[in-house]
Design a protein around this motif. Sequence first.
Motif: not given
Length: 257
Positions: A69, A95, A98
């Motif tokens: 993030a 990721t 996120a």
Amino acid sequence: MKCVYWIVPMVAVVALVLYIYSVRENHMNTSKLAESDKDFPVQIVPIEHATAVLRWGDTVIYTDPTGGAEAFAGQPQAGMVLVTDIHGDHLDADTLGAVIGDAVLVVPQAVKEQLPETFASRARVLRNGESLSEAGLTVTAVPMYNLPESPDAFHTKGRGNGYVLERDGIRVYVAGDTAGIPEMRALEDIDIALVPMNLPYTMDVKEAADAVLAFAPRTVYPYHYRGKDGLSDINRFKELVNAGNPDIHVVFAEWYP
């Protein structure tokens, strides 16, 4: 002898100053190139390597989100996320979790098969040649693969996707991990292209330049250019492209901060 003692450190200082000036000038030139298309409807924001944010009016597209993030701090929320391939520099489930939010997730089938169920169930799969439309944006999956083709290549034909995005007559090409394949060379009317160049995973600088000259985008961003031997020579890429076609704008963005 006293004169010699003074000359040596003075020469060193002058050399250091010239080096710093040279680095500063190169950075400034890079920045100017990256800033020069600010009035164009599509803005390319480099994150790292193959990861980018495309700001297209009120539409925000993340490509191959990696880095957690924190890599996207300060970036607007994605409305669409494109994943090109299964390798870790393109597919990072942590990721993705996120940053995905409510974004439309577009992937090839091989990527869907590796996603956690919470993401796989919402993924929209495109195979090479297929398209979808969302929020006035057309996304077409195009081939990306290594040459010569072989079953044990890093990237086999049909597994991953490059993407051509189109809206209001503007076309953006995200090449993914690919050689200078015939399908790339046959592209038409591309305004912005993100093109990789890192052996042994994609292609070398010379092949990348030759392929770019074949389809002649308005603007090309070298990206995905970190390989086993470090970073590819993007300055040489620019020289080759502009020697063949000075009208192609080669942009150096900060993919490796």
